[in-house]
Enzyme design. Structure first.
Site, PDB file in Angstrom:
ATOM      1  CE1 TYR A 143      -3.117  -2.815   0.065  1.00  0.00           C
ATOM      2  CE2 TYR A 143      -3.858  -2.146   2.162  1.00  0.00           C
ATOM      3  CZ  TYR A 143      -4.063  -2.979   1.125  1.00  0.00           C
ATOM      4  OH  TYR A 143      -4.914  -3.878   1.200  1.00  0.00           O
ATOM      5  CE  LYS A 192       1.082 -17.508  -2.161  1.00  0.00           C
ATOM      6  NZ  LYS A 192       0.026 -18.723  -2.001  1.00  0.00           N
ATOM      7  CG  ASP A 224      -2.528 -19.783   0.028  1.00  0.00           C
ATOM      8  OD1 ASP A 224      -1.831 -19.715   0.951  1.00  0.00           O
ATOM      9  OD2 ASP A 224      -2.176 -20.600  -1.008  1.00  0.00           O
ATOM     10  CG  ASP A 248      -7.288  -4.183   3.999  1.00  0.00           C
ATOM     11  OD1 ASP A 248      -8.087  -4.053   4.896  1.00  0.00           O
ATOM     12  OD2 ASP A 248      -7.097  -3.513   3.020  1.00  0.00           O
ATOM     13  CG  ASP A 252     -12.434  -6.156   6.348  1.00  0.00           C
ATOM     14  OD1 ASP A 252     -12.031  -5.562   7.432  1.00  0.00           O
ATOM     15  OD2 ASP A 252     -13.094  -5.604   5.264  1.00  0.00           O
TER      16      ASP A 252
END
Ligand code: NAD
Length: 358
Positions: A143, A192, A224, A248, A252
């Site tokens: 980001y 990852k 994942d 992020d 959620d």
């Protein structure tokens, strides 16, 4: 009498002032019950600050926050400001305040209240016992990396770069281990590392730090797989630590295990005990000013503040117990009520929870 602590209170826009007013009731009540002492100072932020001061994050708001021990924030934004230029958008103020206050991690607990198990889309038996905390790195990663467009062989290309340095990883990993030590002593580090270089540095750093926390059980989980395991075995997680973008998304996902956005608290922390505490939800312009907002997310944010900034475990426990007791007795605001005709208003819910604090 305990030392007086200062809380900067930023109500913001939409339902922000409504839910923050209930949280302030809770602060007062804990002063009476536990003998703690707080001063609160209110400051303008977001859309209301744009209207009154011409900027979403006025200097005086920043100085109120910097002179406080903790910040309590409602929510900012709304359609009135959606078409403003970038500098005059409430959300720009949110990025600015995190940066100015040096907040580099976002903490989101996801706890299942037994009586609300049926509000989740997951089966109650899968949710049983779920009580986890996602610790998300907030100031690095893709980001904030360099972004640009260029012409390539296949037409225009867009590039987002993901950068992490060792120091950035170390500070959040230490924080996550320390949080795990105060909970069930389990840490899942999510990356990852089979594909990304930043993730390989992340994992190496976690492994180097882990021996300093021998009492914490560490597992590495690929992002994942973590997304799947959160749906399959959410109760097996205690603390999850991860980089900005993975956090992020996963925070959620974890949040939705609990069923309602009106129930979710969060904390943003920097070095030391200073923190900014806010509900996960936004300013909910669709219900603002109608007394319909659920104040529980903001009230639980006060409990987080007591625990993480002030170390007032007794008052934090009492707030959480009061929320559970009021819900167990069947009281609901409209967002979590089955029978909407019996739903409580924002202030009625705040009053009941305050009265249940003992
Ligand atoms: P939102 O969270 O405000 O609302 C989403 C839905 O959930 C709405 O239907 C709303 O009525 C409901 N809801 C939210 N909080 C509730 C509560 N406490 N009680 C009952 N119902 C509740 O998200 P949105 O609609 O996408 O965004 C609205 C505005 O809020 C936008 O301007 C957005 O930029 C801003 N926003 C601010 C923050 C923040 O201040 N940190 C976070 C997210 C969104």
């Amino acid at each position: 009498m305990a030392e007086t602590k200062k809380i900067a209170v930023i109500a913001g826009d939409g339902i922000g002032p409504e839910v923050v007013a209930e949280a302030e009731k809770i602060i007062k009540r804990t002063e009476e019950v536990f003998g703690y002492s707080f001063t609160t100072e209110h400051a303008l932020f977001g859309g209301i600050a744009i209207d009154e001061k011409g900027t979403p994050l006025p200097e005086e708001t920043l100085s109120v926050c910097k002179s406080a021990d903790a910040v309590l924030l409602g929510a900012v934004g709304g359609p009135k400001w959606d078409n403003n230029s970038k500098e005059l958008r409430p959300e720009t103020g949110l990025l600015g305040i995190r940066k100015e206050l040096g907040l580099f991690s976002n903490l989101r607990p996801a706890v299942i209240f037994d009586c609300l198990k049926d509000a989740s889309t997951l089966k109650p038996e899968v949710l049983e016992g779920t009580d986890l905390m996602v610790v998300r790195e907030l100031t690095g990663g893709i980001y904030f990396g360099e972004k640009f467009r260029r012409e390539g062989a296949g037409g225009e290309e867009a590039v987002d770069t993901c950068v992490y340095n060792t120091a950035e990883i170390e500070r959040i990993v230490h924080q996550a281990f320390e949080i795990a030590q105060k909970r069930r002593k389990k840490l899942a580090s999510v990356d990852k590392a089979n594909v990304l270089e930043t993730s390989r540095l992340w994992r190496e750093t976690v492994n180097r730090i882990a021996p300093e926390y021998p009492d914490v059980e560490l597992e590495h989980v690929l992002v994942d797989n973590c997304a799947m395991q959160l749906l399959r075995r959410p109760s097996s997680f205690d603390v999850i630590v991860t980089e900005n973008m993975f956090g992020d998304i996963l925070s959620d996902e974890a949040a939705m295990l609990t069923g309602s956005i009106g129930m979710l608290a969060s904390a943003s922390m920097g070095e030391g005990a200073f923190g900014l505490y806010e509900p996960v939800h936004g300013s909910a312009p669709d219900i603002a000013g109608q007394g319909l907002a659920n104040p529980i997310a903001t009230i639980l944010s006060v409990a987080l503040m007591y625990r993480l900034t002030f170390g007032y475990e007794d008052a934090a426990d009492a707030i959480e117990r009061a929320v559970a007791e009021v819900l167990d007795a069947g009281h609901r605001t409209a967002d979590i009520a089955v029978d909407k005709s019996k739903a409580l208003s924002t202030t009625e819910m705040g009053d009941l929870i305050a009265a249940a604090i003992r």
